[in-house]
Design a protein around this motif. Sequence first.
Motif, PDB file in Angstrom:
ATOM      1  N   GLY A 149     -25.054   7.058   3.433  1.00 61.24           N
ATOM      2  CA  GLY A 149     -25.154   6.433   2.261  1.00 61.24           C
ATOM      3  C   GLY A 149     -24.779   7.564   0.688  1.00 61.24           C
ATOM      4  N   THR A 150     -25.122   8.885   1.779  1.00 59.90           N
ATOM      5  CA  THR A 150     -24.835   9.485   0.432  1.00 59.90           C
ATOM      6  C   THR A 150     -23.067  10.490   0.833  1.00 59.90           C
ATOM      7  N   GLU A 151     -22.392  10.577   1.548  1.00 56.98           N
ATOM      8  CA  GLU A 151     -21.234  11.198   1.858  1.00 56.98           C
ATOM      9  C   GLU A 151     -20.197  10.531   1.744  1.00 56.98           C
ATOM     10  N   LEU A 152     -19.191  10.516   1.656  1.00 55.81           N
ATOM     11  CA  LEU A 152     -17.653   9.630   1.983  1.00 55.81           C
ATOM     12  C   LEU A 152     -17.286  10.236   2.708  1.00 55.81           C
ATOM     13  N   GLU A 153     -17.012   9.166   4.105  1.00 53.83           N
ATOM     14  CA  GLU A 153     -16.291   9.214   5.417  1.00 53.83           C
ATOM     15  C   GLU A 153     -14.887  10.328   4.581  1.00 53.83           C
ATOM     16  N   ARG A 154     -14.248  11.118   6.051  1.00 50.42           N
ATOM     17  CA  ARG A 154     -13.204  11.634   5.200  1.00 50.42           C
ATOM     18  C   ARG A 154     -11.894  11.109   5.133  1.00 50.42           C
ATOM     19  N   GLU A 155     -12.010   9.993   6.015  1.00 52.68           N
ATOM     20  CA  GLU A 155     -10.822   9.260   6.558  1.00 52.68           C
ATOM     21  C   GLU A 155     -10.540   8.001   5.028  1.00 52.68           C
ATOM     22  N   VAL A 156      -9.631   8.209   4.563  1.00 48.72           N
ATOM     23  CA  VAL A 156      -9.289   7.434   3.278  1.00 48.72           C
ATOM     24  C   VAL A 156      -8.086   6.431   3.709  1.00 48.72           C
ATOM     25  N   LEU A 157      -7.995   5.485   3.365  1.00 44.09           N
ATOM     26  CA  LEU A 157      -6.632   4.360   3.333  1.00 44.09           C
ATOM     27  C   LEU A 157      -6.080   4.382   2.165  1.00 44.09           C
ATOM     28  N   THR A 158      -4.522   4.888   1.542  1.00 44.03           N
ATOM     29  CA  THR A 158      -4.012   3.996   0.597  1.00 44.03           C
ATOM     30  C   THR A 158      -2.771   3.273   0.495  1.00 44.03           C
ATOM     31  N   ALA A 159      -3.299   2.029  -0.233  1.00 49.64           N
ATOM     32  CA  ALA A 159      -2.236   1.552  -0.204  1.00 49.64           C
ATOM     33  C   ALA A 159      -1.522   0.866  -1.121  1.00 49.64           C
ATOM     34  N   TYR A 160      -0.697   0.681  -1.439  1.00 50.44           N
ATOM     35  CA  TYR A 160       0.640   0.165  -2.243  1.00 50.44           C
ATOM     36  C   TYR A 160       1.355  -1.373  -2.189  1.00 50.44           C
ATOM     37  N   TYR A 161       1.017  -2.249  -2.871  1.00 55.77           N
ATOM     38  CA  TYR A 161       1.254  -3.226  -2.567  1.00 55.77           C
ATOM     39  C   TYR A 161       3.234  -3.180  -2.877  1.00 55.77           C
ATOM     40  N   LEU A 162       3.579  -4.348  -2.588  1.00 56.29           N
ATOM     41  CA  LEU A 162       5.087  -4.683  -2.281  1.00 56.29           C
ATOM     42  C   LEU A 162       5.372  -5.519  -3.293  1.00 56.29           C
ATOM     43  N   PRO A 163       6.267  -5.092  -4.362  1.00 59.68           N
ATOM     44  CA  PRO A 163       6.353  -5.917  -5.450  1.00 59.68           C
ATOM     45  C   PRO A 163       7.131  -7.564  -4.755  1.00 59.68           C
ATOM     46  N   GLY A 164       6.990  -8.576  -5.856  1.00 57.69           N
ATOM     47  CA  GLY A 164       6.951  -9.492  -5.563  1.00 57.69           C
ATOM     48  C   GLY A 164       8.542  -9.894  -4.396  1.00 57.69           C
ATOM     49  N   ALA A 165       9.700  -9.208  -5.103  1.00 63.31           N
ATOM     50  CA  ALA A 165      10.774  -9.094  -4.477  1.00 63.31           C
ATOM     51  C   ALA A 165      11.192  -9.078  -3.219  1.00 63.31           C
ATOM     52  N   PHE A 166      10.076  -7.918  -2.536  1.00 67.50           N
ATOM     53  CA  PHE A 166      10.325  -7.382  -0.828  1.00 67.50           C
ATOM     54  C   PHE A 166       9.244  -8.102  -0.384  1.00 67.50           C
ATOM     55  N   GLN A 167       8.068  -8.982  -0.918  1.00 68.09           N
ATOM     56  CA  GLN A 167       6.939  -9.419   0.248  1.00 68.09           C
ATOM     57  C   GLN A 167       7.452 -10.117   1.052  1.00 68.09           C
ATOM     58  N   GLN A 168       9.163 -10.940   1.084  1.00 63.38           N
ATOM     59  CA  GLN A 168       9.791 -11.419   2.362  1.00 63.38           C
ATOM     60  C   GLN A 168      10.012 -10.606   3.032  1.00 63.38           C
ATOM     61  N   ASN A 169      10.577  -9.692   2.944  1.00 61.09           N
ATOM     62  CA  ASN A 169      11.283  -8.231   3.354  1.00 61.09           C
ATOM     63  C   ASN A 169      11.035  -6.996   2.710  1.00 61.09           C
ATOM     64  N   PRO A 170      10.303  -6.575   3.438  1.00 66.92           N
ATOM     65  CA  PRO A 170       9.473  -5.196   2.696  1.00 66.92           C
ATOM     66  C   PRO A 170      10.842  -4.075   3.121  1.00 66.92           C
ATOM     67  N   PRO A 171      11.263  -3.591   2.730  1.00 68.51           N
ATOM     68  CA  PRO A 171      11.902  -2.691   3.244  1.00 68.51           C
ATOM     69  C   PRO A 171      11.174  -1.462   4.092  1.00 68.51           C
ATOM     70  N   VAL A 172      11.977  -0.643   5.391  1.00 64.52           N
ATOM     71  CA  VAL A 172      10.802   0.004   5.965  1.00 64.52           C
ATOM     72  C   VAL A 172      10.968   1.594   5.694  1.00 64.52           C
ATOM     73  N   PRO A 173      10.416   2.155   5.411  1.00 68.55           N
ATOM     74  CA  PRO A 173       9.785   3.385   5.296  1.00 68.55           C
ATOM     75  C   PRO A 173      10.393   4.502   6.013  1.00 68.55           C
ATOM     76  N   THR A 174      11.130   5.231   5.472  1.00 70.59           N
ATOM     77  CA  THR A 174      11.119   6.572   6.773  1.00 70.59           C
ATOM     78  C   THR A 174      10.611   7.274   6.517  1.00 70.59           C
ATOM     79  N   ASP A 175       9.781   7.399   6.602  1.00 67.30           N
ATOM     80  CA  ASP A 175       8.195   8.476   6.964  1.00 67.30           C
ATOM     81  C   ASP A 175       7.669   7.507   8.173  1.00 67.30           C
ATOM     82  N   PRO A 176       7.839   8.285   9.421  1.00 70.86           N
ATOM     83  CA  PRO A 176       6.520   7.206   9.901  1.00 70.86           C
ATOM     84  C   PRO A 176       5.281   6.947  10.235  1.00 70.86           C
TER      85      PRO A 176
END
Length: 248
Positions: A149-176
């Motif tokens: 409990g004294t350090e952070l693990e290296r792995e971090v997940l960063t998340a961006y919420y899709l705007p309401g207009a794209f929630q039903q059909n999210p655009p596909v990322p070009t970055d795999p």
Amino acid sequence: MARITLEDLERLGEEPAAADEDSSDNGDDPEGEGRLFAHWEAVAGTHRVSLPQDMAGPIAQMARHRHAREPVPYVSLSQHGKCEEAAYEERQYPAGKWACVTMGEPMYEQSISLSFMKLMRYICKENSVGCHLGMTVPVLNEIHLTKEGTELEREVLTAYYLPGAFQQNPPVPTDPEIHIIERAPLRVITRVFYGMTTEETILREISLFWELLGSTDAVLRGTYIVASYENPSIPQRRNEIWFICQAE
């Protein structure tokens, strides 16, 4: 080598005035965009981070759209504090689709930096619809503490919420390395703090929050979320520590 991120650019101050003109909004002010990039690059250099040239376009687009930010929806369940200021708040977030990147660099700042650059590119154009998707806040960084409990693990997940207009059909990322996932409903207890988000400040804020809450089994131990709200040019930007409530 570390790359640029929201946190690394936190001390930018005001952006060059040329980036605010109408001509920049129309995308026909390369001189203004060049000054904007140089400004970000110079400040990034003081933090010993590098800003790739291919980020010039996303930076300019994010600057032009910086006032149009859609909040991630939630329901406030309760607020706890003294007088009119809430010390912490309990919230319920609905299920929703998020664009996520996971990194495991040596430093927390490096992981969120690399991840957010990927997400910036996705938001701005590198997606199946080929257009700017719009920014939502907050951007979430899910972290894990070591067993001690004294350090952070290296792995971090960063998340961006899709705007309401794209929630039903999210655009596909070009970055795999960007994955669109549907996250289950989430109940959290949140506390606001301001300024930089480094491993040191995060660990301090987690410790302070535990002191405030006291002993409880209602939330997870070891997994937390750092939520970032403000424009990176704001010196004392708003962040939150989220404690994740146990599933009922």
